[in-house]
Each structure stands twice: as structure tokens, then as C-alpha cells.
Design an enzyme around this catalytic site. Structure first.
Site, PDB file in Angstrom:
ATOM      1  N   HIS A 359       0.793  -1.231   0.000  1.00  0.00           N
ATOM      2  CA  HIS A 359       0.000   0.000   0.000  1.00  0.00           C
ATOM      3  C   HIS A 359       0.823   1.277   0.000  1.00  0.00           C
ATOM      4  CE1 HIS A 359      -3.951  -1.909   0.845  1.00  0.00           C
ATOM      5  NE2 HIS A 359      -3.177  -2.827   1.397  1.00  0.00           N
ATOM      6  N   LYS A 547      -8.186  13.875   4.429  1.00  0.00           N
ATOM      7  CA  LYS A 547      -7.318  12.690   4.369  1.00  0.00           C
ATOM      8  C   LYS A 547      -6.288  12.845   5.469  1.00  0.00           C
ATOM      9  CE  LYS A 547      -6.375  14.008   0.030  1.00  0.00           C
ATOM     10  NZ  LYS A 547      -6.487  12.881  -0.854  1.00  0.00           N
ATOM     11  N   ARG A 548      -5.466  11.815   5.713  1.00  0.00           N
ATOM     12  CA  ARG A 548      -4.407  11.980   6.701  1.00  0.00           C
ATOM     13  C   ARG A 548      -3.514  13.153   6.311  1.00  0.00           C
ATOM     14  NH1 ARG A 548      -3.649   8.166  10.985  1.00  0.00           N
ATOM     15  NH2 ARG A 548      -1.711   9.294  11.411  1.00  0.00           N
ATOM     16  N   LYS A 553       0.874  14.424   0.566  1.00  0.00           N
ATOM     17  CA  LYS A 553      -0.497  14.719   0.129  1.00  0.00           C
ATOM     18  C   LYS A 553      -0.688  16.207  -0.138  1.00  0.00           C
ATOM     19  CE  LYS A 553      -2.400  10.775   2.719  1.00  0.00           C
ATOM     20  NZ  LYS A 553      -3.098   9.906   1.760  1.00  0.00           N
ATOM     21  N   THR A 655      -8.509   6.533  -2.034  1.00  0.00           N
ATOM     22  CA  THR A 655      -9.865   6.005  -2.156  1.00  0.00           C
ATOM     23  C   THR A 655     -10.880   7.116  -1.888  1.00  0.00           C
ATOM     24  OG1 THR A 655      -9.544   5.189   0.099  1.00  0.00           O
ATOM     25  CG2 THR A 655      -9.458   3.564  -1.665  1.00  0.00           C
ATOM     26  N   LYS A 659     -14.685   8.288  -3.580  1.00  0.00           N
ATOM     27  CA  LYS A 659     -15.900   8.653  -2.841  1.00  0.00           C
ATOM     28  C   LYS A 659     -16.426   9.999  -3.330  1.00  0.00           C
ATOM     29  CE  LYS A 659     -13.835   6.122   0.929  1.00  0.00           C
ATOM     30  NZ  LYS A 659     -12.896   6.233   2.053  1.00  0.00           N
TER      31      LYS A 659
HETATM   32  C1  26V Z   1       2.778   2.432   7.059  1.00  0.00           C
HETATM   33  C2  26V Z   1       3.143   2.304   8.321  1.00  0.00           C
HETATM   34  C3  26V Z   1       4.540   2.429   8.599  1.00  0.00           C
HETATM   35  C4  26V Z   1       4.869   1.882   9.887  1.00  0.00           C
HETATM   36  C5  26V Z   1       3.957   2.359  10.893  1.00  0.00           C
HETATM   37  C6  26V Z   1       2.575   1.887  10.629  1.00  0.00           C
HETATM   38  C7  26V Z   1       2.202   2.066   9.287  1.00  0.00           C
HETATM   39  C8  26V Z   1       0.882   1.989   8.962  1.00  0.00           C
HETATM   40  C9  26V Z   1       0.530   2.150   7.693  1.00  0.00           C
HETATM   41  C10 26V Z   1       1.492   2.357   6.743  1.00  0.00           C
HETATM   42  C11 26V Z   1       1.228   2.499   5.336  1.00  0.00           C
HETATM   43  C12 26V Z   1       0.216   3.435   5.030  1.00  0.00           C
HETATM   44  C13 26V Z   1      -0.665   2.530   4.373  1.00  0.00           C
HETATM   45  C14 26V Z   1      -1.813   3.186   3.783  1.00  0.00           C
HETATM   46  O1  26V Z   1      -2.784   3.502   4.436  1.00  0.00           O
HETATM   47  N1  26V Z   1      -1.718   3.309   2.487  1.00  0.00           N
HETATM   48  C15 26V Z   1      -2.817   3.792   1.736  1.00  0.00           C
HETATM   49  O2  26V Z   1      -3.547   2.649   1.315  1.00  0.00           O
HETATM   50  C16 26V Z   1      -4.697   3.003   0.617  1.00  0.00           C
HETATM   51  C17 26V Z   1      -5.446   1.721   0.325  1.00  0.00           C
HETATM   52  O3  26V Z   1      -4.731   0.944  -0.559  1.00  0.00           O
HETATM   53  C18 26V Z   1      -4.334   3.763  -0.628  1.00  0.00           C
HETATM   54  O4  26V Z   1      -5.510   4.166  -1.260  1.00  0.00           O
HETATM   55  C19 26V Z   1      -3.496   4.992  -0.285  1.00  0.00           C
HETATM   56  O5  26V Z   1      -3.038   5.623  -1.450  1.00  0.00           O
HETATM   57  C20 26V Z   1      -2.319   4.576   0.552  1.00  0.00           C
HETATM   58  O6  26V Z   1      -1.600   5.696   1.017  1.00  0.00           O
END
Ligand code: 26V
Length: 817
Positions: A359, A547-548, A553, A655, A659
Site C-alpha cells: 500500500h 485525508k491523513r 499529500k 480512495t 468517494k
Molecule cells: C505504514 C506504516 C509504517 C509503519 C507504521 C505503521 C504504518 C501503517 C501504515 C502504513 C502504510 C500506510 C498505508 C496506507 O494507508 N496506504 C494507503 O492505502 C490506501 C489503500 O490501498 C491507498 O488508497 C493509499 O493511497 C495509501 O496511502
């Protein structure tokens, strides 16, 4: 409140709710508070669901179909009440029943706390998938962690983010069922002994700490479906909840410490999605999830089929990013140490079962663990990974000869770290990206070497969103309009969206479509006034970025654009004829200082505008506190403009973009993630694209040809905007001025100025925004047509399409009959 739909049914429901109030809550309608009415209402639906759920489990077991384990450290479910009602086709009946009892349904809905067990996109995707899989009757179990505290609640105090705990279980969770009989033990620490017996090598794990994993199941109702999916969330407990023995022995402290060791594991969701931090507790969480899930999966298969050799015929596991990766060595451990399989035999099974979705390509987010910590916490798992890695590197050597760097780059262990992504791509059957562009980037960059060896492994499946929640629930009027102008059930068949293209030029349709947007804007205005006391002009354009909060972003770019408009309005008060409301909503990871600074900057800009009686008539900035699934449901349908402005190549998919388009907002965005596919769906005339492409960004990075100083010097507008950050006009919040941000744009940290190409893309953004604005203000009829096309083409982004594609390319499940 409309006509009575089915008088008898409504009466029955009303009676049932009253009955529940008395029987389970000991209160009467007259006495009951809203939270009690919520519980009684939800309780009534729950009764129906439980029956369905049990029957479906029985059916799926009897049919012996292959099952999907969708493993994810995050499930961002939001609220369940309305969603369940919609999916069970009882929404109108319940609304009516409460109305009959003199109660406002919308107020009752607000009583439910969001299940916020996720950070953002990855967790919400998991939730959308469950809805789609249940709707399509796929046998699936979502497996995650029952965090006692979900993602922090955000308060804004004096323009700054303050985090508060999200105690979402305080009032209980009516949708979950504790299943103590399915508990399993998970072992940490200790050491490994090897004994040779006549049956071969016997592995014994000694002196470990035990944590009990207790599953809580939640039904996920699909639309018009008899086969609810299950969301299984694991909660950590100590083996002895109260150890009288140690108490009597006077070693009560130790017993308490054991309890703390265990229960802290499922205490809280880590709120960072930017940087990987190798915290021991996080590793514990992930192994806890992996081990509990694999143990129960194996146990279930053994009970049903007797023979573990057929395991891969009956289960498939999808791991949502690398967080659940330890399920791979854990299954090896179970098969070998507990079930007596040999390495090759076990590995052959494991390789068929697992698949990995990536992701993010941000290297700082890739999951790596300190090798020593890992060894200490998970000694047996560490051994297994070492062997797996040796065998893998042996194979790589056949291809790469003595190309040492390539091999060490691909190794599962290196630089004293255990690398989860490398483990995944080595073992998994399929590796997928979440949009076409992201899939390409994985192949060409992040996993390039592995792709060369195993090209067939790599696929891309574009994300989706469930249109039950994001249309039917969030925007019931638009959903009704679509239903009124189409044949077939759009909630069951996303292809039906396209039928409304026929009405693109129909004046009466356009009028209704536009009125719905207006009503959604009013609905949001009311909501935000009640929540934050902010009054907004519903005749203004609603421009939304939610968004975050992340540098990539580029909320900062949006903010600089607002400063630009402010400066134009200062010079020329009639610069804008129609006012614009800029709406932000975003949580920053608590440790991400720059992200928090940008929140502070947005509030400064807001204060600067609010202080000017002329300008505040033209532009307004609103920061919506505590962005969540529920906020999104209210906000997105009210948007006119959708901001999808990430640096090209950095947003894996997005995503939110989907929406917004479904709900008729027009996108201003870069050619990034799924924006590219939105562009392909709607055509160039129905989306506003700007900025550098992935190739351009890539070239500037590779050849170091980008110098923001040049943009600054050549472009007086950009200069004025940037200078505003340091010239003292922005009201102070917290620390002085915004010179850190200014510095990072122009000079950079560690010699890398403007890493996210904000100043590079800003001129093109400003220019494109003028077109957006002009279209809205001077060609509103065209605007509405474009919006209709967006809704009409949004069917492709239904997660029903996405999960069907996963099934064709990866899972190969049959549906439950
Ligand atoms: C990375 C990390 C790094 C370590 C700490 C915990 C943690 C938690 C999440 C992530 C990755 C971020 C993942 C994420 O939310 N990615 C998003 O995934 C969406 C669904 O596929 C996608 O639409 C977004 O573009 C993407 O940023």
C-alpha cells in the site's frame, strides 16, 4: 417523513424496540435516554443478524468451500447501525418505526461510536472489502486486533492538534460476540531446545511468556445477502486473570506484571502511518495477530477435513500490507513443530496460501525490525526466517551468480534488520499494487529485481469503495435519484451507474441532481455549526481536502494557494465573485512535527482571513476536527471540489478520490494513484489535471534538476506567497512564524529542498484552479453535467469490482450457495 411503507412491519418494529427497552435495559420509552434507544434499536437488528449469521456459518461449513482469511492490522469500520439496516433493506422501516415512537432516527445514529481501528486508507479499504465480499457471498473471515483504544480523537486547541484517547468500547459494543471457547495461547520470548528423537528433530520452546488470545466476532452484513462475513478481532489476556497462588506466596507483583505484559498487547492502535518505528510492542501486536489467526485456521481445517495436506485447497490468506507477515513463518512453525511436517512439505503448502498487497512505496514506511529484538521476542520464528532466507538466497545465487549487492538487497535479513516486505515478495504467490500506476511503480522500482525473476507474481488491482456506505448511506437522496432513473438494482450491480449518462442533458434531472448537492451542503453546514459552532455560507463553493495529514499529500500546497487568493483579494476585493469555503479535515501522526505544523499553519491562515471583514466574505477556511468515517459520510456528499493533489508517484491509489467522484464532486488532481484511472473513466473534459507527471518527478529526482529557488526568483506570485510565511502577517499560533516550512521549501533539510515539489507544481495548480473556478462560476450547467458524468462513471470504483478481480486473479473462491 414520507409515506408509511408497510404499516404492519413498522408497527411490529416499534413494538419490538419498546419491548427491548423494557426487557434488556429495564427502562421505558418515556424514560429512555438516546443511548438506550440506540442500544434497543441495534439490539432488535442484532437478533435478526445472529440467526442469519449462524445459518450461513453452517452452510459454508457444510459446503466445504475454500475460505479467505483477510488479515489486517487495521479495520476502519465506522458505525454499523445504518449500514446494517441498508444492507438488510430495513432502513426505511426502522426510521419510520422510531418516528412513530416520536424519536428522530438521525439522533439515535449519532449515539454509536465509530469503530476507528485504523489510521486511514489501508484500514478503510479492509472495511469496504468486507462489505463487498459479504454482498458477493464469498466465504471470508477478516482477522485483526481488538484494540481497546482506536485511533486517537483529535481536538484543536488554539489552532493546534491535541490527541485524546478513543475509548470506543466504554459503552460496550453491541455488535460483537466474545468466543472464549476459541481462545488460543501465543508464546513470546524464551529459548529453543532441539532434541533428536527416533522421529527426527524435535523442537521445544522453553521458558516462554504466554498470552491468551480471545476472539471477538462481528458480523458484516452484505447487501441482500444471506451470508454475512465475519470480522474476528483478537483481544489479549493473561492466562491467569487473578493468580491467588502467587498472591498467597507473596509474589503478587510478578503476577501483576504478567497480566500487564499480556493485556497491553491489544491496548491501543499505533497512530503512525508515516514512519516505521521498530517498537517492541508493535512487533508483539503483529505476532499476536499472526499466531492466533494461523492456529485457529489450522485447527478449523483439521477438524473439518482431518488432513492438513489439503490446507491450500481450502484456505487462502491475503495480507494487507506487511503487518501480518509473521503469519508466514508462524504457519511453517505450526506445520513443522506441531504437526510433524518436513520443511519442503510445509513450505510447498505455505507458498500456495499467502498473497501480499502493498500500500505504499515510501521506503521510510517499509517494515523492518531490529534483528536482536526480533530474536529475543520470537526465537523460533527468527530461526525459521533464517532458514527460509538461506534457501532463498541460494536460489538467488543461481540467477545472480555472485552479484552480491543484488542478493543482499533482496535478502530477508540484512543490516541487522528483519525485512518484512522482502519476506513477503519471496514467499507470496501473488504480490499486488492498489492501482495500475502503483502496480507499475512496484515492478519498475521498489520490487524491480524480484519482478525480473518472477514477473508472473506481480499484478495490480485498482482499489474500490463500497457504494452501499459511500452512496446509499452517505447520500440517500442521490442514491434514490439514481434508482429512479435506472433499471436493475444499482446497490447489487455497480454497472448500473452508467445508465444515468442518458440523463446528462436532461434539464429536470440536472436540476434534481443540483438540488441534492445543495441539500447536502446544508446538511453539512448544520452539522459543523452544531459540532464546532462554525457558520458557513452554503451558497459558496465547497472545496474539500480530507485525508491523513502528510507532506506528500500536500495540504501545504492547498494552504499556499489560499494565501495566494488572500493576496489577490487584498489587491482587488472583487477578485472572486462567488465565495469559496475551503474545508480541511486531517489527523497528523502525533510524532510527525511537520504535519502538526501544517495544521497550525492552516489555522493561522484561517485567523488571518477571519480578521479581515472584506476578505472573509469571499473566502473561508474551515478545519473539521477529528476526521473519521462518520465525518467523511457527512462531508464528502457536500463537496463541489475534490482535492487530490499528491506529488505524482506517491499516493498508491487513494480512495477518497473515488468517494468524491461518486458523490458528484469534480476532481482537481495530479496524475497519481487512481486519479489516473478516474481520468480514464470520465475523460479529460470532466476532471482537472495539473502538475508534474511521475516521469517528470522521477527525472528531476534522478538528475537533481529541480531547484525551487529558481521558481521563487522567476515567479513573483510564488515569492509573495512564500514571503507571507515569514513576514509576520500571519497571526501567531504557538511557535513563532512558519520559517521552518519556508526553509524546507527553499533550502531543505539535509540539502533536499522542497522534496514534495510543492513550489514546482504550485503555478500549474493556480492556473488549473482558475479553470475550475471559472467553470463553476460561469458555466454552472456544464459543471453539473461533468458532475453527473463523474457519478455515472464511478461504478468502476465499487469495491464489488475490486474484490471480484481479487477473486479471479488470486483467491479463486466459490460463492456460498
Ligand atoms: C505504514 C506504516 C509504517 C509503519 C507504521 C505503521 C504504518 C501503517 C501504515 C502504513 C502504510 C500506510 C498505508 C496506507 O494507508 N496506504 C494507503 O492505502 C490506501 C489503500 O490501498 C491507498 O488508497 C493509499 O493511497 C495509501 O496511502
Amino acid at each position: 417523513m414520507g409515506t408509511i411503507i408497510s404499516g404492519d412491519r413498522v408497527k411490529q418494529i416499534a413494538a419490538k424496540i419498546e419491548h427491548k427497552l423494557i426487557n434488556t435495559l429495564g427502562t421505558t420509552l418515556e424514560e429512555a435516554a438516546n443511548d438506550e434507544i440506540y442500544k434497543a434499536t441495534a439490539g432488535c437488528i442484532r437478533d435478526d443478524i445472529m440467526t442469519k449469521w449462524a445459518e450461513s456459518r453452517k452452510k459454508s461449513d457444510a459446503q466445504g468451500v475454500k475460505k479467505l482469511y483477510y488479515m489486517s492490522a487495521e479495520f476502519l469500520m465506522g458505525r454499523a447501525l445504518s449500514n446494517n439496516l441498508i444492507n438488510m433493506e430495513m432502513y426505511k422501516d426502522y426510521r419510520q418505526a422510531l418516528w412513530k415512537l416520536g424519536i428522530d432516527f438521525d439522533e439515535i445514529v449519532e449515539e454509536e461510536t465509530d469503530a476507528g481501528l485504523g489510521n486511514g486508507g489501508l484500514g478503510r479499504l479492509a472495511a469496504c472489502f468486507l462489505d463487498s465480499m459479504a454482498t458477493l457471498n464469498f466465504p471470508v473471515i477478516g482477522c485483526g486486533i481488538r484494540y481497546e483504544f482506536g485511533l486517537f480523537k483529535q481536538k484543536i486547541m488554539d489552532g493546534m492538534q491535541v490527541e485524546m484517547e478513543d475509548d470506543w468500547l466504554r459503552e460496550g459494543n453491541i455488535w460483537e460476540v466474545e468466543r472464549p471457547e476459541l481462545s488460543v495461547e501465543v508464546h513470546f520470548n524464551g529459548y529453543i531446545e532441539e532434541h533428536w528423537t527416533e522421529k527426527g528433530l524435535k523442537i521445544i520452546h522453553k521458558d516462554y511468556n504466554t498470552v491468551v488470545a480471545v476472539p471477538y466476532d462481528m458480523p458484516v452484513i452484505g447487501y441482500k445477502s444471506d451470508t454475512p462475513a465475519t470480522l474476528r478481532l483478537w483481544s489479549a489476556r493473561s492466562k491467569q486473570r487473578f493468580d491467588l497462588h502467587s498472591f498467597n506466596e507473596g509474589i503478587y507483583d510478578k503476577a501483576m506484571a504478567d497480566q500487564a505484559f499480556a493485556e497491553v498487547i491489544s491496548k491501543v492502535l499505533y497512530p503512525a502511518d508515516d514512519h516505521m518505528q521498530g517498537k517492541m510492542l508493535r512487533l508483539k501486536q503483529f505476532y499476536f495477530l499472526a499466531s492466533a489467526t494461523m492456529q485457529l485456521m489450522v485447527k478449523h481445517h483439521k477438524e473439518k477435513k482431518g488432513d492438513l495436506h489439503t490446507l491450500s485447497d481450502y484456505v487462502t490468506v491475503q495480507i494487507n500490507d506487511t503487518h501480518p507477515t509473521l503469519a508466514i513463518p508462524e504457519l511453517m512453525r505450526i506445520l513443522m513443530d506441531e504437526e510433524g511436517f518436513g520443511w519442503e512439505e510445509a513450505y510447498a503448502i505455505v507458498r500456495k496460501i499467502f498473497n501480499y498487497t502493498n500500500h505504499t512505496i515510501m521506503t521510510e514506511a517499509l517494515e523492518c525490525w531490529d534483528e536482536n529484538m526480533f530474536k529475543l521476542l520470537l526465537p523460533r520464528i527468527y530461526q525459521i526466517i533464517c532458514v527460509m532466507n538461506e534457501k532463498y538466497c541460494d536460489k538467488l545465487r543461481i540467477y545472480y551468480g555472485e552479484h552480491h549487492e543484488k542478493i543482499s538487497k533482496m535478502s530477508m535479513i540484512g543490516n541487522n534488520q528483519v525485512r518484512m516486505a522482502n519476506l513477503c515478495i519471496a514467499v507470496c504467490h501473488r504480490v499486488n499494487g492498489v492501482s495500475q500506476l502503483h502496480g507499475d511503480i512496484l515492478k519498475q522500482q521498489l520490487f524491480h529485481d524480484s519482478y525480473n525473476l518472477y514477473p508472473q507474481k506481480y499484478i495490480a488491482i485498482t482499489n474500490g469503495i463500497t457504494h452501499r456506505r459511500w452512496l446509499a448511506l452517505a447520500n440517500p437522496q442521490l442514491c434514490q435519484l439514481i434508482k429512479d432513473h435506472t433499471t436493475g438494482d444499482v446497490l447489487k450491480d455497480y454497472r448500473i451507474f452508467e445508465q444515468i449518462l442518458l440523463f446528462k442533458n436532461d434539464v429536470s434531472f440536472q436540476h434534481k441532481y443540483q438540488q441534492i448537492k445543495q441539500q447536502n451542503k446544508k446538511r453539512f453546514a448544520k452539522y459543523i455549526e452544531k459540532k464546532q459552532g462554525v457558520v458557513i455560507n452554503t451558497d459558496s463553493i465547497f472545496d474539500v481536502q480530507c485525508k491523513r495529514m502528510h507532506e506528500y499529500k500536500r495540504q501545504l500546497m492547498k494552504c499556499l494557494h489560499i494565501i495566494y487568493l488572500y493576496q489577490q483579494l487584498k489587491k482587488q476585493p472583487d477578485y472572486l465573485s462567488t465565495p469559496i469555503t475551503f474545508i480541511f479535515a486531517a489527523k497528523a501522526a502525533p510524532g510527525y512535527a511537520r504535519a502538526k505544523d501544517i495544521i497550525r499553519l492552516i489555522h493561522s491562515v484561517k485567523d488571518m482571513i477571519d480578521a479581515d471583514p472584506v476578505i472573509r466574505e469571499k473566502i473561508q477556511v474551515v478545519f473539521v476536527e477529528n476526521y473519521s468515517v462518520s465525518v467523511a459520510e457527512n462531508l464528502i456528499p457536500a463537496a463541489d471540489i475534490s482535492e487530490q493533489i499528491s506529488t505524482a508517484g506517491m499516493e498508491a491509489s487513494g480512495t477518497g478520490n473515488m468517494k468524491f467522484m461518486m458523490n458528484g464532486a469534480l476532481t482537481i488532481g495530479t496524475m497519481d494513484g487512481a486519479n489516473v484511472e478516474i481520468f480514464e473513466q470520465v475523460g479529460a473534459e470532466n476532471i482537472f489535471i495539473f502538475g508534474a507527471s511521475v516521469e517528470e518527478v522521477g527525472n528531476m529526482k534522478r538528475y537533481h534538476t529541480y531547484n525551487p529557488g529558481t521558481v521563487f526568483e522567476k515567479n513573483p506570485k510564488i515569492r509573495d506567497i512564500c514571503n507571507c510565511l515569514i513576514d509576520g502577517e500571519l497571526p501567531k499560533i504557538g511557535k513563532q512564524k512558519y520559517s521552518d516550512i519556508y526553509q524546507s521549501l527553499l533550502f531543505g533539510e539535509y540539502g533536499q529542498p522542497d522534496q514534495y515539489f510543492v513550489l514546482y507544481d504550485l503555478p500549474s495548480y493556480i492556473e488549473t484552479y482558475d479553470k475550475v473556478y471559472n467553470t463553476y462560476v460561469n458555466h454552472y450547467d456544464e459543471w453539473i453535467q461533468k458532475a453527473i458524468v463523474n457519478t455515472a462513471k464511478s461504478g468502476f470504483f465499487s469495491s464489488d469490482r475490486t474484490v471480484a478481480e481479487y477473486n479471479d486473479k488470486i483467491w479463486k473462491l466459490s460463492t456460498i450457495k
